[in-house]
Scaffold this motif. Structure first.
Motif, PDB file in Angstrom:
ATOM      1  N   HIS A 175      20.791  61.932  55.491  1.00 16.46           N
ATOM      2  CA  HIS A 175      22.383  62.763  55.214  1.00 16.46           C
ATOM      3  C   HIS A 175      22.331  63.516  56.323  1.00 16.46           C
ATOM      4  O   HIS A 175      21.721  63.631  57.337  1.00 16.46           O
ATOM      5  N   GLU A 176      23.589  64.253  56.294  1.00 18.25           N
ATOM      6  CA  GLU A 176      24.134  64.871  57.630  1.00 18.25           C
ATOM      7  C   GLU A 176      23.243  66.114  58.086  1.00 18.25           C
ATOM      8  O   GLU A 176      22.552  66.619  57.178  1.00 18.25           O
ATOM      9  N   GLY A 177      23.188  66.425  59.414  1.00 13.75           N
ATOM     10  CA  GLY A 177      22.405  67.520  59.926  1.00 13.75           C
ATOM     11  C   GLY A 177      21.069  67.407  59.957  1.00 13.75           C
ATOM     12  O   GLY A 177      20.350  68.031  60.758  1.00 13.75           O
ATOM     13  N   ILE A 178      20.329  66.321  59.853  1.00 17.10           N
ATOM     14  CA  ILE A 178      19.085  66.222  60.121  1.00 17.10           C
ATOM     15  C   ILE A 178      18.467  64.779  60.818  1.00 17.10           C
ATOM     16  O   ILE A 178      19.453  63.899  60.415  1.00 17.10           O
ATOM     17  N   ALA A 179      17.410  64.430  61.082  1.00 16.56           N
ATOM     18  CA  ALA A 179      16.946  63.269  61.613  1.00 16.56           C
ATOM     19  C   ALA A 179      16.525  62.523  60.912  1.00 16.56           C
ATOM     20  O   ALA A 179      16.813  61.178  60.475  1.00 16.56           O
ATOM     21  N   GLU A 180      15.603  63.112  59.917  1.00 13.97           N
ATOM     22  CA  GLU A 180      14.948  62.131  58.726  1.00 13.97           C
ATOM     23  C   GLU A 180      14.349  63.133  57.932  1.00 13.97           C
ATOM     24  O   GLU A 180      13.953  64.340  57.885  1.00 13.97           O
ATOM     25  N   ALA A 181      14.297  62.517  56.549  1.00 12.52           N
ATOM     26  CA  ALA A 181      13.872  63.280  55.456  1.00 12.52           C
ATOM     27  C   ALA A 181      12.985  62.139  54.571  1.00 12.52           C
ATOM     28  O   ALA A 181      13.245  61.275  54.531  1.00 12.52           O
ATOM     29  N   HIS A 182      12.336  62.967  53.873  1.00 10.65           N
ATOM     30  CA  HIS A 182      11.269  62.186  52.632  1.00 10.65           C
ATOM     31  C   HIS A 182      11.543  63.069  51.282  1.00 10.65           C
ATOM     32  O   HIS A 182      11.261  64.594  51.448  1.00 10.65           O
ATOM     33  N   VAL A 183      11.718  62.665  50.044  1.00  8.43           N
ATOM     34  CA  VAL A 183      11.604  63.258  49.045  1.00  8.43           C
ATOM     35  C   VAL A 183      10.383  63.200  48.367  1.00  8.43           C
ATOM     36  O   VAL A 183       9.862  61.927  47.938  1.00  8.43           O
ATOM     37  N   LEU A 184       9.977  64.331  47.572  1.00 16.77           N
ATOM     38  CA  LEU A 184       8.832  64.381  46.839  1.00 16.77           C
ATOM     39  C   LEU A 184       8.886  64.943  45.398  1.00 16.77           C
ATOM     40  O   LEU A 184       9.825  66.058  45.596  1.00 16.77           O
ATOM     41  N   GLU A 185       8.319  64.439  44.281  1.00 18.52           N
ATOM     42  CA  GLU A 185       8.074  65.394  43.313  1.00 18.52           C
ATOM     43  C   GLU A 185       6.774  65.945  43.288  1.00 18.52           C
ATOM     44  O   GLU A 185       5.876  65.395  43.259  1.00 18.52           O
ATOM     45  N   ILE A 186       6.901  67.242  43.078  1.00 19.83           N
ATOM     46  CA  ILE A 186       5.806  67.907  42.961  1.00 19.83           C
ATOM     47  C   ILE A 186       5.249  68.560  41.509  1.00 19.83           C
ATOM     48  O   ILE A 186       6.321  68.430  40.691  1.00 19.83           O
ATOM     49  N   PRO A 187       4.117  68.802  41.381  1.00 19.37           N
ATOM     50  CA  PRO A 187       4.052  69.163  39.879  1.00 19.37           C
ATOM     51  C   PRO A 187       4.831  70.403  39.567  1.00 19.37           C
ATOM     52  O   PRO A 187       4.930  71.176  40.171  1.00 19.37           O
ATOM     53  N   GLY A 188       5.262  70.228  38.326  1.00 17.20           N
ATOM     54  CA  GLY A 188       6.312  70.921  37.681  1.00 17.20           C
ATOM     55  C   GLY A 188       7.723  70.096  37.878  1.00 17.20           C
ATOM     56  O   GLY A 188       8.459  70.672  36.972  1.00 17.20           O
ATOM     57  N   GLY A 189       7.757  69.179  38.242  1.00 18.51           N
ATOM     58  CA  GLY A 189       9.005  68.410  38.392  1.00 18.51           C
ATOM     59  C   GLY A 189      10.024  68.790  39.291  1.00 18.51           C
ATOM     60  O   GLY A 189      11.027  68.304  39.415  1.00 18.51           O
ATOM     61  N   PHE A 190       9.497  69.560  40.297  1.00 14.60           N
ATOM     62  CA  PHE A 190      10.486  70.139  41.590  1.00 14.60           C
ATOM     63  C   PHE A 190      10.427  69.042  42.659  1.00 14.60           C
ATOM     64  O   PHE A 190       9.682  68.468  42.832  1.00 14.60           O
ATOM     65  N   GLY A 191      11.863  69.122  42.828  1.00 17.41           N
ATOM     66  CA  GLY A 191      12.118  67.996  44.066  1.00 17.41           C
ATOM     67  C   GLY A 191      11.942  68.826  45.349  1.00 17.41           C
ATOM     68  O   GLY A 191      12.443  69.797  45.515  1.00 17.41           O
ATOM     69  N   VAL A 192      10.865  68.327  46.244  1.00 13.42           N
ATOM     70  CA  VAL A 192      10.773  68.886  47.546  1.00 13.42           C
ATOM     71  C   VAL A 192      11.438  67.832  48.654  1.00 13.42           C
ATOM     72  O   VAL A 192      10.790  66.748  48.653  1.00 13.42           O
ATOM     73  N   LYS A 193      12.012  68.355  49.637  1.00 14.30           N
ATOM     74  CA  LYS A 193      12.479  67.235  50.589  1.00 14.30           C
ATOM     75  C   LYS A 193      11.926  68.007  51.883  1.00 14.30           C
ATOM     76  O   LYS A 193      12.124  69.113  52.400  1.00 14.30           O
ATOM     77  N   LEU A 194      10.953  67.161  52.481  1.00 14.25           N
ATOM     78  CA  LEU A 194      10.436  67.345  53.848  1.00 14.25           C
ATOM     79  C   LEU A 194      11.305  66.767  54.806  1.00 14.25           C
ATOM     80  O   LEU A 194      11.563  65.646  54.821  1.00 14.25           O
TER      81      LEU A 194
END
Ligand SMILES: [Fe+2]
Length: 304
Positions: A93-112
């Protein structure tokens, strides 16, 4: 290595109302709009807040966005997966070079992500703008395992605990970099999984007071504050955005390694009122009750 707790991505029912709040009450500017997604910032970073219009009419946390050192995205994703995160794939998406989405325990979405784009300095404002996205606070039934996960998966470091290390009521973590703020991540004991609040930092307490004065009117009062947290050291005022999310305005957070108020992680007693407010207030029930639901990235992918 995680270098910064960069922002969050939030689904909101009324995009224009939320943008208006973050522009006029918090002091951000919209740097880019793509369809029903708005990127906001108060600095030369492309975004410190992403708002997406909800398709379900509800407010929900989509992603907690953590910045990774250049060239380390793949290794950091692998480390998080080894610690128990679920890989949800790349995201562009806009504004960043690259990203990866993870789901962590608890069901939270984390984007690195890596490669935050620079944008021009925002125009001067009558009331000072924040200088950084400060932190997010998430609620979970058991805090300690989530702290352990944040350490193992992302290399974050504990800053302080409230009540005990083994069964914290609250715990705070910081990024493993020189000059990190006392916390970028806070974890609160809660009956259910939730986003509890997000925060922006201002350079001077006078700016924070001006922002609080600009927020309160006959329809809006602070949820809590002003006060000064013992843990983290910042003066605070808790507001609410039109979507119902609590937004903390803060100033004066301890900088790890450079501030004599912190010389290593410690356990604060629940009986010591200075932990939550050195100026003497205690946590209001309405503050504890605040919640924003958490959108599981796996469930989101299935729905599409
Ligand atoms: Fe906070």
């Amino acid at each position: 290595m995680i270098t910064r707790i960069g922002s969050i991505t939030l689904e909101v029912p009324d995009l224009e109302a939320s943008i208006d709040f973050f522009q006029h009450k918090v002091g951000l500017v919209e740097t880019e709009r793509v369809e029903r997604t708005s990127y906001l910032s108060a600095t030369t970073r492309h975004h410190e807040m992403i708002l997406v219009e909800s398709t379900t009419g509800t407010t929900a946390l989509r992603h907690l966005n953590l910045e990774v050192a250049e060239g380390q995205l793949e290794a950091t994703v692998a480390q998080a997966i080894a610690a128990g995160a679920v890989d949800c794939g790349e995201l562009r998406h806009e504004g960043i070079a690259e990203a990866h989405v993870l789901e962590i325990p608890g069901g939270f979405g984390v984007k690195l992500y890596t490669g935050m784009q620079a944008v021009p300095e925002p125009p001067a404002s009558d009331i000072a703008r924040p200088y950084q996205f400060s932190h997010f606070n998430i609620g979970v039934p058991e805090v300690a395992p989530v702290v352990d996960f944040m350490v193992e998966a992302f290399g974050l470091r504990p800053s302080d605990w409230l009540r005990s290390k083994e069964q914290p009521f609250l715990a705070w973590l910081h990024c493993p970099v020189e000059g990190a703020p006392h916390h970028g991540v806070a974890i609160l004991e809660s009956a259910d999984i939730k986003l509890h609040h997000i925060a922006f930092d201002y350079r001077d307490v006078a700016d924070l007071v001006a922002r609080a004065d600009n927020y309160v009117d006959t329809d809006h009062y602070l949820v809590w504050g002003m006060g000064r947290h013992g843990t983290g050291g910042s003066a605070f005022a808790y507001t609410e955005d039109p979507s119902g999310m609590m937004v903390e305005l803060g100033s004066g957070m301890i900088v790890i390694g450079k501030d004599p108020r912190w010389d290593g992680p410690k356990v604060w007693s629940m009986d010591d009122p200075r932990g939550v407010d050195e100026w003497g207030s205690s946590i209001p029930e309405k503050w504890l009750a605040k919640r924003v639901e958490v959108r599981s990235p796996i469930a989101l992918a299935v729905r599409r």
